[in-house]
Design an enzyme around this catalytic site. Structure first.
Site, PDB file in Angstrom:
ATOM      1  N   THR A 175       3.271  -0.737   9.062  1.00  0.00           N
ATOM      2  CA  THR A 175       4.107  -1.073  10.212  1.00  0.00           C
ATOM      3  C   THR A 175       3.250  -1.268  11.455  1.00  0.00           C
ATOM      4  O   THR A 175       3.444  -2.189  12.236  1.00  0.00           O
ATOM      5  CB  THR A 175       5.111   0.069  10.461  1.00  0.00           C
ATOM      6  OG1 THR A 175       5.709   0.401   9.225  1.00  0.00           O
ATOM      7  CG2 THR A 175       6.157  -0.330  11.453  1.00  0.00           C
ATOM      8  N   HIS A 182     -11.157  27.416 -12.545  1.00  0.00           N
ATOM      9  CA  HIS A 182     -11.279  25.958 -12.347  1.00  0.00           C
ATOM     10  C   HIS A 182     -12.671  25.620 -11.823  1.00  0.00           C
ATOM     11  O   HIS A 182     -13.358  24.744 -12.335  1.00  0.00           O
ATOM     12  CB  HIS A 182     -10.290  25.475 -11.276  1.00  0.00           C
ATOM     13  CG  HIS A 182      -8.868  25.424 -11.725  1.00  0.00           C
ATOM     14  ND1 HIS A 182      -8.475  24.706 -12.809  1.00  0.00           N
ATOM     15  CD2 HIS A 182      -7.746  25.980 -11.207  1.00  0.00           C
ATOM     16  CE1 HIS A 182      -7.158  24.827 -12.948  1.00  0.00           C
ATOM     17  NE2 HIS A 182      -6.698  25.612 -11.989  1.00  0.00           N
ATOM     18  N   ASP A 197      -1.409  22.282 -13.411  1.00  0.00           N
ATOM     19  CA  ASP A 197      -2.639  21.918 -14.139  1.00  0.00           C
ATOM     20  C   ASP A 197      -2.285  21.245 -15.458  1.00  0.00           C
ATOM     21  O   ASP A 197      -2.909  20.269 -15.859  1.00  0.00           O
ATOM     22  CB  ASP A 197      -3.461  23.170 -14.456  1.00  0.00           C
ATOM     23  CG  ASP A 197      -3.787  23.954 -13.211  1.00  0.00           C
ATOM     24  OD1 ASP A 197      -3.822  23.339 -12.135  1.00  0.00           O
ATOM     25  OD2 ASP A 197      -4.003  25.175 -13.315  1.00  0.00           O
ATOM     26  N   GLU A 248      -8.249  30.466  -9.873  1.00  0.00           N
ATOM     27  CA  GLU A 248      -8.927  29.465  -9.038  1.00  0.00           C
ATOM     28  C   GLU A 248     -10.413  29.405  -9.352  1.00  0.00           C
ATOM     29  O   GLU A 248     -10.993  28.325  -9.440  1.00  0.00           O
ATOM     30  CB  GLU A 248      -8.708  29.765  -7.544  1.00  0.00           C
ATOM     31  CG  GLU A 248      -7.258  29.702  -7.079  1.00  0.00           C
ATOM     32  CD  GLU A 248      -6.639  28.319  -7.227  1.00  0.00           C
ATOM     33  OE1 GLU A 248      -7.388  27.319  -7.228  1.00  0.00           O
ATOM     34  OE2 GLU A 248      -5.403  28.238  -7.387  1.00  0.00           O
ATOM     35  N   GLY A 252       0.831  -1.200   0.000  1.00  0.00           N
ATOM     36  CA  GLY A 252       0.000   0.000   0.000  1.00  0.00           C
ATOM     37  C   GLY A 252       0.854   1.232   0.000  1.00  0.00           C
ATOM     38  O   GLY A 252       2.072   1.154   0.197  1.00  0.00           O
ATOM     39  N   PRO A 253       0.217   2.385  -0.216  1.00  0.00           N
ATOM     40  CA  PRO A 253       0.976   3.635  -0.251  1.00  0.00           C
ATOM     41  C   PRO A 253       1.622   3.944   1.105  1.00  0.00           C
ATOM     42  O   PRO A 253       1.200   3.368   2.111  1.00  0.00           O
ATOM     43  CB  PRO A 253      -0.090   4.693  -0.581  1.00  0.00           C
ATOM     44  CG  PRO A 253      -1.350   3.981  -0.792  1.00  0.00           C
ATOM     45  CD  PRO A 253      -1.209   2.567  -0.401  1.00  0.00           C
TER      46      PRO A 253
HETATM   47  P1  ADP Z   1       3.562   2.646   6.778  1.00  0.00           P
HETATM   48  O1  ADP Z   1       4.352   1.570   7.419  1.00  0.00           O
HETATM   49  O2  ADP Z   1       2.386   2.138   6.007  1.00  0.00           O
HETATM   50  O3  ADP Z   1       4.336   3.618   5.964  1.00  0.00           O
HETATM   51  P2  ADP Z   1       3.074   3.397   9.485  1.00  0.00           P
HETATM   52  O4  ADP Z   1       2.446   2.164   9.984  1.00  0.00           O
HETATM   53  O5  ADP Z   1       4.484   3.618   9.841  1.00  0.00           O
HETATM   54  O6  ADP Z   1       2.895   3.518   7.917  1.00  0.00           O
HETATM   55  O7  ADP Z   1       2.191   4.620   9.940  1.00  0.00           O
HETATM   56  C1  ADP Z   1       2.725   5.844  10.309  1.00  0.00           C
HETATM   57  C2  ADP Z   1       1.860   6.535  11.330  1.00  0.00           C
HETATM   58  O8  ADP Z   1       0.608   6.900  10.773  1.00  0.00           O
HETATM   59  C3  ADP Z   1       1.508   5.652  12.500  1.00  0.00           C
HETATM   60  O9  ADP Z   1       2.448   5.771  13.504  1.00  0.00           O
HETATM   61  C4  ADP Z   1       0.152   6.169  12.937  1.00  0.00           C
HETATM   62  O10 ADP Z   1       0.293   7.219  13.866  1.00  0.00           O
HETATM   63  C5  ADP Z   1      -0.445   6.722  11.679  1.00  0.00           C
HETATM   64  N1  ADP Z   1      -1.407   5.804  11.060  1.00  0.00           N
HETATM   65  C6  ADP Z   1      -1.329   5.283   9.825  1.00  0.00           C
HETATM   66  N2  ADP Z   1      -2.379   4.508   9.559  1.00  0.00           N
HETATM   67  C7  ADP Z   1      -3.162   4.497  10.634  1.00  0.00           C
HETATM   68  C8  ADP Z   1      -4.395   3.859  10.970  1.00  0.00           C
HETATM   69  N3  ADP Z   1      -5.037   3.067  10.104  1.00  0.00           N
HETATM   70  N4  ADP Z   1      -4.908   4.082  12.191  1.00  0.00           N
HETATM   71  C9  ADP Z   1      -4.270   4.880  13.074  1.00  0.00           C
HETATM   72  N5  ADP Z   1      -3.109   5.496  12.823  1.00  0.00           N
HETATM   73  C10 ADP Z   1      -2.550   5.335  11.626  1.00  0.00           C
END
Ligand code: ADP
Length: 604
Positions: A212, A430, A503, A427, A205-206
């Site tokens: 994590t 648009h 744009d 603006e 995912g993005p």
């Molecule tokens: P990734 O690993 O996808 O790049 P992380 O898990 O490191 O992203 O997310 C970074 C931060 O964004 C987390 O520490 C949290 O604070 C916030 N965050 C991201 N997604 C969520 C979620 N679904 N619910 C709550 N907090 C989120």
């Protein structure tokens, strides 16, 4: 979850201290030891001692006089005065003229101090460091071998670990991972029937969508140790070191099973092996080792590997085959409901006022990732503190959306009146083109306060809802909307500015996609002319057609954008009075909301 870490101070730290001690010794302590035997007296005492004939030896230096008493038991020092007859009087008092009353330090002592002592200090530090290192490695090994150690961060079980409830939205991903948690809780149930767990799960995912966090939550829910390492940490300077790290990581994990091993940014080691000459040997060896390790353990031994990436298409197919990372869990950008939940989860950590409407904020922050939403809540809290309030309000949150997405307001940006007027027209151009095509409010809000990101205005689009398909007409309208800003400049001022560069890029990209990827051109039918190579990171594309075709595509793209541009100009010409009215409103107030916009547009 607590990370277990041994505090380590860099070697430089110890050498720094040694150097400091040495300098202190040489420049401060030594001169003081020498000076200690010398007593400073005033010139009057010196003169009376001459009269009383108490001076033994005397030495007149450039700026001071050093002398001893008759018994030579004490050395004195005094300042030099303009006293022309001093030498005569000294002579008459029976003083002996001497040189070097204070003897320089003996050569042996200075040799000891400047050579032997530093050597001893450095030797001592060396011994100490070696002992420490041995202890860290469990004895035996030398520093060189430490390079093959995985140094993964290990998180141990703890009651305050991250749980699924901390990860808002992402219900599909959580559902998918619940099975893993279940398995770690009760492996017997699965073994009985002969089912084996997937060894590896790929979270794709993005950035900032909580990959994590999800991995940590799995470990938290299952209450098992969590090893975390980033793909890039495996890649070392020496070929083979990364592979050795992988071996070590898996060895540790197996000892601690059941456990979760999390490899972040796995694309750093898992990139497709392309077999080119001069490829990256180290990375390939590391990848090979990872594949071997994953094959080497049984699905039921309780080590589950989670890996995260935002470039799944670049991974080596060998890594993705069943038996390795055979399950893929998409972790997408949150939808409206997801955003609202994420905002609520993070808002629990700060104090918010009664008036906060999370749905509205979520609607305004369309397209934001979890990490951005967490940042928005934090920015709101910071803003509240800055303004001396004890809680964050709706206005704080609304402003912080703009801060996170477009940067801070530039307080002292100097836009000339003319520029401000152009930005207003741009603006509104648009928005007006969009509104006239869809007959609904196209924006939530437009402001023309310059932002630190460089944007001169900021337009908050209306959330489009969950919209999965777009018709050809809708895309064409979108292109027309992108050209609307420039069209307004042309219609009103008769000249154009650089403000439309973004744009232009976006309109071109859409037009290109229509022709090369969506099969919306009559000439190419359903033939793919381009493929997306980078879905989660900006969606870069690569061409897959002949040079003649490319020329044809370019022609069609230009044709398409041009016709939509003309359409936009026509819409604005037809609604010239509304355009003026709206742009002037924005120019005066610097902000216009969706409702105000529609109000003016629909009034006759
Ligand atoms: P990734 O690993 O996808 O790049 P992380 O898990 O490191 O992203 O997310 C970074 C931060 O964004 C987390 O520490 C949290 O604070 C916030 N965050 C991201 N997604 C969520 C979620 N679904 N619910 C709550 N907090 C989120």
């Amino acid at each position: 979850m607590n990370e277990v870490k041994t505090p380590k101070k860099p070697i430089l730290f110890y050498y720094g201290i040694a150097l400091l001690v040495l300098m202190l010794f040489n420049f401060w302590l030594m001169p003081r030891i020498v000076q200690m035997q010398v007593k400073e007296v005033d010139y009057g005492t010196f003169m009376s001692m001459i009269e009383e004939e108490k001076i033994g030896r005397v030495e007149i230096q450039n700026n001071k006089i050093i002398f001893t008493d008759k018994e030579d038991s004490m050395i004195y020092k005094t300042g030099l005065m303009n006293d022309p007859e001093l030498t005569m009087r000294l002579y008459q008092s029976g003083a002996k003229f001497a040189s070097e009353i204070i003897e320089p330090t003996s050569p042996l002592l200075s040799f000891l101090l400047s050579w032997i002592l530093p050597l001893l200090i450095f030797f001592g530090i060396g011994q100490y460091m070696t002992k420490r290192m041995m202890k860290n490695m469990g004895g035996g090994n030398s520093m060189m071998f430490n390079m093959g150690k995985s140094n993964a961060k290990v998180y141990v079980k703890s009651s305050d670990g991250i749980k699924f409830s901390d990860v808002a939205g992402e219900d599909e991903a959580k559902e998918n991972l619940t099975e893993i948690v279940e398995y770690l809780h009760n492996p017997g149930k699965y073994k009985e029937i002969g089912a084996s767990m997937p060894k590896g799960i790929l979270l794709v995912g993005p950035p900032g969508t909580g990959k994590t966090m999800l991995a940590k939550a799995v470990a938290g829910e299952a209450n098992v140790p969590f090893f975390s390492m980033s793909g890039s940490e495996f890649v070392e300077m020496f070929v083979g070191m990364g592979a050795s790290k992988v071996r070590d990581l898996f060895k540790q994990a197996k000892e601690k099973a059941p456990c979760i091993v999390f490899i972040d940014e796995i694309d750093a080691i898992g990139k497709k092996r392309d077999g080119q000459v001069g490829g990256n040997d180290e990375r390939e060896q590391t990848l090979n080792q990872l594949l071997t390790e994953m094959d080497g353990f049984e699905g039921n031994n309780g080590v589950i590997i989670l890996a995260a990436t935002n470039r799944p298409e670049s991974l080596d197919p060998a890594l993705l085959r069943p038996g390795r990372f055979d399950r893929r869990v998409p972790v997408e950008l949150p939808d409206l409901k997801g955003r609202e939940e994420i905002l609520k989860v993070h808002a629990k950590k700060i104090k918010v006022g009664q008036d906060v409407d999370f749905t509205k904020i979520a609607r305004m922050a369309s397209g934001a990732s979890g990490a951005e939403l967490a940042n928005i809540v934090n920015e709101a809290a910071l803003r509240a503190v800055r303004d001396g309030r004890s809680y964050a309000t709706q206005a704080d949150l609304e402003e912080s959306i703009e801060v996170v997405i477009a940067g801070y307001q530039k307080k002292n940006a100097i836009l000339t009146d003319k520029e401000k007027l152009i930005v207003s027209y741009h603006e509104i151009g648009h928005a007006l083109v969009a509104a006239k095509q869809t007959h609904s409010a196209p924006v939530q809000k437009i402001t023309i306060v310059p932002r630190t990101s460089g944007a001169l205005g900021y337009t908050m689009q209306v959330e489009e809802g969950n919209h999965y398909l777009m018709t050809k007409e809708e895309i064409e309208n979108k292109i027309a909307t992108f050209t609307g800003g420039r069209a307004a400049e042309e219609v009103v001022f008769g000249s154009v500015t650089t403000g439309a560069s973004n744009d232009i890029e976006q309109a071109t990209r859409l037009a290109r996609a229509m022709i090369t990827r969506y099969g919306m051109s009559d000439d190419f039918d359903m033939v793919a002319m381009e493929t997306v190579s980078n879905q989660y990171l900006g969606g870069d594309t690569s061409l897959a057609c002949s040079a003649q075709m490319q020329a044809k595509i370019d022609e069609q793209v230009i044709e398409l954008v041009k016709s939509q541009h003309e359409k936009a100009v026509q819409i604005l010409l037809d609604n010239r009075s509304k355009l003026d009215e709206l742009a002037n409103f924005l120019y005066e107030r610097e902000t216009i909301t969706g409702e105000e916009f529609m109000g003016i547009l629909e009034s006759s």
